[in-house]
Design a protein around this motif. Structure first.
Motif, PDB file in Angstrom:
ATOM      1  N   ALA A  99       0.856  -1.196   0.000  1.00  0.00           N
ATOM      2  CA  ALA A  99       0.000   0.000   0.000  1.00  0.00           C
ATOM      3  C   ALA A  99       0.888   1.240   0.000  1.00  0.00           C
ATOM      4  CB  ALA A  99      -0.915  -0.001   1.218  1.00  0.00           C
ATOM      5  N   GLU A 100       0.403   2.281  -0.653  1.00  0.00           N
ATOM      6  CA  GLU A 100       1.148   3.543  -0.673  1.00  0.00           C
ATOM      7  C   GLU A 100       1.183   4.168   0.711  1.00  0.00           C
ATOM      8  OE1 GLU A 100      -0.990   6.280  -3.279  1.00  0.00           O
ATOM      9  OE2 GLU A 100      -2.174   6.973  -1.587  1.00  0.00           O
ATOM     10  N   ASN A 101       2.152   5.059   0.911  1.00  0.00           N
ATOM     11  CA  ASN A 101       2.185   5.877   2.117  1.00  0.00           C
ATOM     12  C   ASN A 101       2.539   7.296   1.680  1.00  0.00           C
ATOM     13  OD1 ASN A 101       5.139   6.282   2.264  1.00  0.00           O
ATOM     14  ND2 ASN A 101       5.177   4.079   2.687  1.00  0.00           N
ATOM     15  N   PRO A 102       2.348   8.278   2.548  1.00  0.00           N
ATOM     16  CA  PRO A 102       2.583   9.671   2.147  1.00  0.00           C
ATOM     17  C   PRO A 102       3.985   9.941   1.585  1.00  0.00           C
ATOM     18  CG  PRO A 102       1.341   9.626   4.181  1.00  0.00           C
ATOM     19  CD  PRO A 102       1.756   8.199   3.897  1.00  0.00           C
ATOM     20  N   GLN A 103       4.976   9.180   2.003  1.00  0.00           N
ATOM     21  CA  GLN A 103       6.319   9.383   1.472  1.00  0.00           C
ATOM     22  C   GLN A 103       6.415   9.009  -0.012  1.00  0.00           C
ATOM     23  OE1 GLN A 103       5.756   7.629   4.443  1.00  0.00           O
ATOM     24  NE2 GLN A 103       6.215   9.420   5.686  1.00  0.00           N
ATOM     25  N   ASP A 104       5.446   8.238  -0.507  1.00  0.00           N
ATOM     26  CA  ASP A 104       5.450   7.794  -1.904  1.00  0.00           C
ATOM     27  C   ASP A 104       4.785   8.788  -2.859  1.00  0.00           C
ATOM     28  OD1 ASP A 104       6.503   5.240  -1.164  1.00  0.00           O
ATOM     29  OD2 ASP A 104       4.472   4.527  -0.712  1.00  0.00           O
ATOM     30  N   TYR A 105       4.065   9.761  -2.338  1.00  0.00           N
ATOM     31  CA  TYR A 105       3.205  10.592  -3.187  1.00  0.00           C
ATOM     32  C   TYR A 105       3.939  11.234  -4.358  1.00  0.00           C
ATOM     33  CZ  TYR A 105      -0.487  10.211   0.391  1.00  0.00           C
ATOM     34  OH  TYR A 105      -1.440   9.764   1.267  1.00  0.00           O
ATOM     35  N   SER A 106       5.118  11.777  -4.144  1.00  0.00           N
ATOM     36  CA  SER A 106       5.817  12.439  -5.255  1.00  0.00           C
ATOM     37  C   SER A 106       6.303  11.413  -6.276  1.00  0.00           C
ATOM     38  CB  SER A 106       6.974  13.296  -4.752  1.00  0.00           C
ATOM     39  OG  SER A 106       7.953  12.498  -4.133  1.00  0.00           O
ATOM     40  N   GLN A 107       6.744  10.243  -5.816  1.00  0.00           N
ATOM     41  CA  GLN A 107       7.165   9.189  -6.751  1.00  0.00           C
ATOM     42  C   GLN A 107       5.969   8.665  -7.549  1.00  0.00           C
ATOM     43  OE1 GLN A 107      10.079   6.133  -5.610  1.00  0.00           O
ATOM     44  NE2 GLN A 107      10.307   7.244  -3.676  1.00  0.00           N
ATOM     45  N   ILE A 108       4.812   8.539  -6.898  1.00  0.00           N
ATOM     46  CA  ILE A 108       3.611   8.076  -7.598  1.00  0.00           C
ATOM     47  C   ILE A 108       3.203   9.077  -8.673  1.00  0.00           C
ATOM     48  CG2 ILE A 108       1.121   7.675  -7.308  1.00  0.00           C
ATOM     49  CD1 ILE A 108       1.865   6.408  -4.543  1.00  0.00           C
ATOM     50  N   ALA A 109       3.285  10.357  -8.362  1.00  0.00           N
ATOM     51  CA  ALA A 109       2.970  11.383  -9.360  1.00  0.00           C
ATOM     52  C   ALA A 109       3.921  11.273 -10.548  1.00  0.00           C
ATOM     53  CB  ALA A 109       3.044  12.774  -8.738  1.00  0.00           C
ATOM     54  N   LYS A 110       5.188  11.048 -10.270  1.00  0.00           N
ATOM     55  CA  LYS A 110       6.176  10.908 -11.342  1.00  0.00           C
ATOM     56  C   LYS A 110       5.893   9.668 -12.194  1.00  0.00           C
ATOM     57  CE  LYS A 110      11.154  10.519 -12.121  1.00  0.00           C
ATOM     58  NZ  LYS A 110      12.466  10.402 -11.481  1.00  0.00           N
ATOM     59  N   VAL A 111       5.581   8.545 -11.551  1.00  0.00           N
ATOM     60  CA  VAL A 111       5.254   7.309 -12.275  1.00  0.00           C
ATOM     61  C   VAL A 111       4.088   7.551 -13.232  1.00  0.00           C
ATOM     62  CG1 VAL A 111       4.240   4.995 -12.001  1.00  0.00           C
ATOM     63  CG2 VAL A 111       6.164   5.696 -10.569  1.00  0.00           C
ATOM     64  N   ASN A 112       3.033   8.167 -12.740  1.00  0.00           N
ATOM     65  CA  ASN A 112       1.853   8.404 -13.580  1.00  0.00           C
ATOM     66  C   ASN A 112       2.132   9.398 -14.695  1.00  0.00           C
ATOM     67  OD1 ASN A 112      -0.900   7.067 -12.649  1.00  0.00           O
ATOM     68  ND2 ASN A 112       0.424   7.312 -10.873  1.00  0.00           N
ATOM     69  N   THR A 113       2.900  10.429 -14.412  1.00  0.00           N
ATOM     70  CA  THR A 113       3.238  11.418 -15.437  1.00  0.00           C
ATOM     71  C   THR A 113       4.095  10.783 -16.531  1.00  0.00           C
ATOM     72  OG1 THR A 113       3.071  13.205 -13.824  1.00  0.00           O
ATOM     73  CG2 THR A 113       4.299  13.671 -15.842  1.00  0.00           C
ATOM     74  N   LEU A 114       5.060   9.967 -16.147  1.00  0.00           N
ATOM     75  CA  LEU A 114       5.896   9.283 -17.138  1.00  0.00           C
ATOM     76  C   LEU A 114       5.080   8.266 -17.950  1.00  0.00           C
ATOM     77  CD1 LEU A 114       9.142   8.636 -15.045  1.00  0.00           C
ATOM     78  CD2 LEU A 114       8.911  10.155 -17.044  1.00  0.00           C
ATOM     79  N   ALA A 115       4.233   7.513 -17.274  1.00  0.00           N
ATOM     80  CA  ALA A 115       3.461   6.467 -17.951  1.00  0.00           C
ATOM     81  C   ALA A 115       2.457   7.038 -18.945  1.00  0.00           C
ATOM     82  CB  ALA A 115       2.739   5.591 -16.921  1.00  0.00           C
ATOM     83  N   PHE A 116       1.815   8.151 -18.584  1.00  0.00           N
ATOM     84  CA  PHE A 116       0.767   8.716 -19.433  1.00  0.00           C
ATOM     85  C   PHE A 116       1.235   9.902 -20.277  1.00  0.00           C
ATOM     86  CE2 PHE A 116      -1.665   6.516 -16.127  1.00  0.00           C
ATOM     87  CZ  PHE A 116      -2.528   5.769 -16.910  1.00  0.00           C
TER      88      PHE A 116
END
Length: 168
Positions: free
Chosen positions: A5-22
């Motif tokens: 499960a995600e945690n708040p420390q992951d939020y910026s990496q998750i944004a980067k993953v989605n921006t790169l993927a899409f």
């Protein structure tokens, strides 16, 4: 490869993953809006981590199904894997993991808008089979549903997405 499960420390990496993927920020913005709403399910926002780096993300959140009753169901969106890790089964592993967790949590069904040849392998079928209508003007086979063990026949009607989805 670790799925968790995600945690708040992951939020910026998750944004980067989605921006790169899409190749755009729409999905990253959607995730932020969902997190700040009543539709967010922390246990069902999952990441894949390799060497302490998030390389993939999936989010299930609540949407409404409006028939005789207004019922809460799951939306599967978005699913993102950074380009250099795509086509290696990572997205599929995330989907399977998320679907298993959803079923174990007692959820009733999940809805996805996507490619039938991909999502059929996870048990998704056209939603019209269950009397579930898409709010979008899309071919019937791309708006799909997967039922879980708690599925009941009173789950039918038209899907209503929160406003955040309409901005994607």
């Amino acid at each position: 490869m670790k799925i968790r499960a995600e945690n708040p420390q992951d939020y910026s990496q998750i944004a980067k993953v989605n921006t790169l993927a899409f190749g755009r920020e729409n999905e990253a913005n959607l995730i932020t809006e969902i997190r700040n709403s009543n539709f967010y399910i922390p246990e069902l926002s999952l990441v894949v981590e390799i060497d302490n780096t998030v390389i993939a993300h999936i989010m299930f959140s609540y949407i409404h199904l409006i028939g005789e009753e207004r019922l809460r169901v799951l939306s599967l969106a978005p699913v993102a894997v950074i380009p250099e890790f795509q086509k290696q089964g990572i997205g599929s592993a995330l989907i399977r993991n998320g679907l298993e967790k959803s079923d174990a949590m007692g959820e009733v069904l999940a809805i996805v808008l996507g490619y039938p040849l991909f999502y059929n392998r996870f048990g998704f079928v056209p939603s019209v089979i269950y009397g579930i209508q898409s709010p979008f003007n899309v071919p019937e086979d791309v708006f799909m549903v997967k039922t879980f063990k708690n599925f009941q026949q009173n789950y039918y009607g038209e899907v209503a997405y929160p406003p955040a989805f309409l901005r994607v």
